[in-house]
Design a protein around this motif. Structure first.
Motif, PDB file in Angstrom:
ATOM      1  N   PHE A  40       0.850  -1.182   0.000  1.00 53.71           N
ATOM      2  CA  PHE A  40       0.000   0.000   0.000  1.00 53.71           C
ATOM      3  C   PHE A  40       0.888   1.234   0.000  1.00 53.71           C
ATOM      4  N   ALA A  41       0.304   2.355  -0.337  1.00 50.85           N
ATOM      5  CA  ALA A  41       1.063   3.594  -0.476  1.00 50.85           C
ATOM      6  C   ALA A  41       1.468   4.137   0.889  1.00 50.85           C
ATOM      7  N   ALA A  42       2.744   4.459   1.031  1.00 51.28           N
ATOM      8  CA  ALA A  42       3.227   5.063   2.269  1.00 51.28           C
ATOM      9  C   ALA A  42       2.831   6.531   2.307  1.00 51.28           C
ATOM     10  N   LEU A  43       2.447   7.004   3.474  1.00 49.46           N
ATOM     11  CA  LEU A  43       2.113   8.413   3.619  1.00 49.46           C
ATOM     12  C   LEU A  43       3.370   9.198   3.929  1.00 49.46           C
ATOM     13  N   GLY A  44       3.318  10.498   3.684  1.00 46.45           N
ATOM     14  CA  GLY A  44       4.464  11.346   3.969  1.00 46.45           C
ATOM     15  C   GLY A  44       4.550  11.686   5.436  1.00 46.45           C
ATOM     16  N   HIS A  45       5.434  12.577   5.777  1.00 48.33           N
ATOM     17  CA  HIS A  45       5.629  12.954   7.164  1.00 48.33           C
ATOM     18  C   HIS A  45       5.299  14.426   7.396  1.00 48.33           C
ATOM     19  N   GLU A  46       4.842  15.118   6.389  1.00 47.73           N
ATOM     20  CA  GLU A  46       4.580  16.538   6.529  1.00 47.73           C
ATOM     21  C   GLU A  46       3.341  16.904   5.731  1.00 47.73           C
ATOM     22  N   GLN A  47       2.846  18.115   5.973  1.00 55.24           N
ATOM     23  CA  GLN A  47       1.729  18.587   5.159  1.00 55.24           C
ATOM     24  C   GLN A  47       2.192  18.962   3.749  1.00 55.24           C
ATOM     25  N   LEU A  48       3.469  19.351   3.608  1.00 53.06           N
ATOM     26  CA  LEU A  48       3.983  19.736   2.298  1.00 53.06           C
ATOM     27  C   LEU A  48       5.364  19.118   2.082  1.00 53.06           C
TER      28      LEU A  48
END
Length: 815
Positions: free
Chosen positions: A312-320
């Motif tokens: 599955f797709a990994a999410l980032g660690h920041e809003q931008l």
């Protein structure tokens, strides 16, 4: 015969049989110490007795019972008298005491053969739900949890214990730091002593036992918070430390038991039995300190698995997150390399991870920020943006990077919730709630989030009221009191989990439920979509009382077993109407969504939300079944005074009739789903939920953690075409349709939920505002007839929500 003559006589008899020699000359052999030996005693095991000194001594001394090498009394124990505290030795150290039972640690079983056991008197306060057996048998042989609450250990008693332990360690050099253990460590699942109140860290500071180094925890935490280790890796690390655990790659019962024992020893403030990143970090830090090769081996395995392609797709660690150069360059020159982000005035930071750039010109809100010149290859930079940010939308422009083919990345963390009280006048709100407390309303905690700040956090009244002669004294409400948030569980546990799974690409709400639950077939189930459950339009009845044999579907739907209940939800519960015929708010919808989450994640619902959603945000006060995870009743607001009886008006087999405090009120969750359900069961404090509202106001990110993609937040809070008071799970202000909930001033974008126990949440992006009002309105007398009854607390304005919400809005708008 003197010693010298005896030795000569024995030497002359060397040709005789060995047995004769042993019987005749046992004290006269020459002795030369072999290097190939060790001491019999390998472990020091700590216990509590859970009964007073007199009973403890009797149980540990009389025939046919248990035993230990030492018994340590506690002060102010009437059965001990006013004597000066003194350790009592019950069994000589070279002899075998019966204290460990069926046990395992670091490759050895039956630890009675290899250990010294110390029993420490620690007497609990037990409820009337304790097993119906003699106390000394129930508490020692079977353990008192979850029926008893244990006090802090007596300081004088611990001084004695430390001195005794130091003396034992001096005589038994084979007992290393990791060989000083609790009964729970060597018998997880069967024992919990010496319990989460035992001062392991204090013993460690005195040279008794193991503890971790904080810098090691932080090192592993940085890795694990970004990519949690698999269950298999954690199981192997626990086994390498010493626990008796098989590596199954499943969060099975043995693993939950071991995790609970480990946390009770090393994270007593977080006993949730979850394989979260913080627990793993502490475990690896212990291995690093005491078994460094094992730590390196397990961390290498972790890194190897972490680098494998994810399903599955990994999410980032920041809003931008920006990678320069931009991949999709537009022919409209002015749209390139420009971005927006959320921040607040005098807050925010930028992180620049340089790959090979020498210089860069970066503008925030049109102003160039000062960064290093030249930039170092492979270096990471952090700069405050406090001088250039403003409330709301901010702009970022990468104006130039040199040389032209250089690369770098830019990250901007999302706003975190700051505390700043006193800037807004909430006197009218305080006056309303306080006056109603004086008139008999039980209690409340109110939190208000505005523009990234917790501008109000106030407690009122009582977490538990005094019910008269013979009852416990009233307990004041505090700002960190936990509440049974009832149907707000649907949003702040189940919905957040669903949004997280959608963000990862693991769930598509437009697919049939049967895509994820293959056995969900028959009677039109195949055409039901996941989103039908979210919008309460699948056609299910509002409720099925699985906990009652006389439920409206009949005896076949009676279940007091969690797994059976889940099968009834998947295969059995019939529909009352056609799909999308209308919205019918139903607990069944969210009970089934909880099962769906478990099937997708292969984890229990509570394990998933607590370890994958709450732990990355540092939230350890949002839990299911809090009394099983280190919390005590006095930390939790009470709900119904007479259990589930509605003041004696409701009866069914097994009905609770005591004050509920720390047990989920919802009958279906408590009796039929072991306290963990998609529709109810989460306990939380106001400040913890306030942090989650900031996450949602940030559109899915908080600090350097992203749990939900912005477009998924938008998707879930969007109004439904047929009824704008519904989102996907979330309830909406709906242009005044739910004024009793949201008040008259809420914007059309406002969303939130309510909970039967007396909880309400409002999140209004238009005003960058969130309101969290938790009350224990149901902790009040019940009036009315047998069939038409009311809780007194729900007759107050505070218990009806709308007036408090209105006054909060008025305070914000008047600012």
């Amino acid at each position: 015969m003197d010693k010298e003559s005896l030795q000569m006589r024995c030497k002359s008899l060397l040709s005789l049989p060995l047995l004769f020699l042993l019987s005749s000359c046992s004290s006269g052999y020459d002795f030369k110490q072999s290097h190939n030996y060790s001491k019999r005693i390998k472990f020091l095991v700590m216990h509590y007795t859970a009964i007073d000194y007199e009973k403890s001594e009797r149980v540990l001394v009389e025939k046919g019972g248990l035993s230990a090498h030492y018994l340590v009394p506690e002060s102010q124990d009437p059965s001990y008298g006013e004597r000066e505290l003194q350790v009592l030795q019950l069994v000589k150290e070279q002899d075998r005491a019966w204290h460990a039972g069926n046990s395992y640690w670091q490759g050895r079983s039956d630890l009675n053969d290899h250990s010294i056991g110390i029993e420490v008197v620690n007497v609990p306060s037990c409820s009337d739900r304790a097993p119906s057996m003699e106390p000394e048998i129930a508490t020692i042989e079977y353990g008192a949890e979850p029926f008893c609450v244990f006090p802090d250990y007596d300081p004088k008693q611990i001084e004695l214990l430390i001195a005794l332990s130091q003396d034992i360690l001096a005589r038994n050099p084979d007992i290393g730091p990791t060989q000083v253990v609790g009964h729970a460590d060597i018998a997880p699942g069967r024992k919990l002593d010496p319990g989460p109140r035992f001062p392991w860290y204090q013993l460690y500071k005195a040279g008794v036992g193991a503890w971790y180094q904080q810098q090691d925890v932080e090192y592993y935490w940085r890795h694990f918070s970004a990519a949690p280790p698999s269950v298999a890796v954690i199981q192997q690390a626990l086994a390498d430390y010493g626990y008796g655990i098989a590596v199954t790659a499943r969060l099975d019962q043995q693993t939950l038991d071991v995790l609970k024992a480990f946390q009770t020893h090393f994270l007593p403030w977080q006993v949730n039995a979850q394989a979260d990143a913080k627990t793993a970090a502490v475990l690896f830090a212990l291995l690093k300190r005491y078994k460094s090769k094992k730590a390196d081996k397990n961390f290498a395995l972790y890194q190897e698995l972490a680098e494998q392609p994810q399903e599955f797709a990994a999410l980032g660690h920041e809003q931008l997150y920006i990678e320069y150069p931009q991949r999709d360059v537009s022919s409209r020159v002015d749209v390139n390399n420009k971005y927006q982000f959320k921040s607040y005035r005098r807050r925010g930071e930028i992180i620049i991870d340089n790959i090979n750039a020498e210089r860069a010109e970066i503008l925030i809100n049109g102003e160039t920020i000062n960064i290093a010149r030249p930039l170092k290859t492979g270096h990471s930079y952090r700069y405050s943006l406090a001088r250039r940010t403003r409330d709301g939308v901010n702009t970022l422009h990468i104006k130039s990077v040199f040389p032209e083919d250089a690369k770098l990345s830019i990250r901007i963390p999302a706003p975190e919730l700051k505390t700043k009280q006193g800037a807004i006048d909430f006197a009218a709100v305080d006056a309303l709630i306080q006056s109603e407390v004086e008139q008999g309303f039980p209690g409340a905690v109110l939190g208000v989030v505005h523009k990234g700040e917790l501008v109000k956090l106030s407690a009122y009244g009582y977490a538990r009221v005094n019910q008269g002669e013979g009852s416990l004294p009233a307990q004041p409400m505090t700002e960190d009191t936990l509440f049974d948030i009832a149907s707000n569980t649907k949003m702040f546990a189940t919905n957040l989990a669903l949004m997280h799974l959608v963000s990862q690409g693991r769930l598509d709400i437009n697919k049939p439920i049967s895509h994820y639950l293959a056995e969900y077939t028959g009677q039109g189930r195949e055409v039901r979509l996941v989103k039908d459950l979210l919008t309460h339009s699948a056609g299910y009845p509002a409720v099925v009382d699985f906990h009652r044999a006389d439920n409206h579907l009949g005896k076949p739907f009676y279940s007091l077993n969690s797994e059976r209940t889940k099968q009834l939800l998947i295969r059995g519960v019939p529909f009352e109407m056609m799909r999308e015929q209308r919205h019918l708010y139903s607990d069944v919808d969210y009970m089934l969504l909880g099962v769906l989450i478990e099937r997708i994640t292969k984890m229990p619902l509570d394990a998933y939300v607590e370890s994958r959603l709450f732990a990355p945000l540092g939230l350890n006060t949002l839990v299911f079944n809090p009394l099983q995870k280190g919390f005590i009743p006095s930390q939790i607001a009470a709900t119904e005074i007479e259990g589930n009886t509605r003041g004696g008006r409701v009866h069914f087999e097994g009905v609770r009739d005591h004050v509920l405090q720390g047990e989920v009120h919802d009958e279906k969750a408590f009796y039929s789903l072991a306290g963990v359900a998609g529709h109810a069961g989460l306990f939380a404090d106001v400040q913890g939920v306030a942090k989650l509202t900031q996450l949602l106001l940030n559109r899915g990110s908080y600090g350097e953690v992203q749990l939900i993609r912005p477009e998924v937040v938008d998707q879930f809070i969007k109004p439904r075409a047929r009824d704008e008071s519904y989102g996907l799970g979330w309830r909406r202000a709906g242009n005044g349709a739910r004024k009793w909930h949201f008040g008259p001033y809420a914007s059309p974008r406002a969303y939130g939920h309510t909970g039967w126990t007396g909880t309400v949440t409002v999140i209004d992006p238009e005003y960058d505002l969130a309101i969290v009002l938790f009350t224990n309105a149901r902790h009040s007398q019940v009036t009315g007839s047998q069939s038409d009854y009311r809780f007194k607390g729900k007759e107050f304005e505070t218990g009806k929500y709308g007036s408090v919400i209105t006054r909060v809005y008025e305070a914000i708008l008047a600012r």
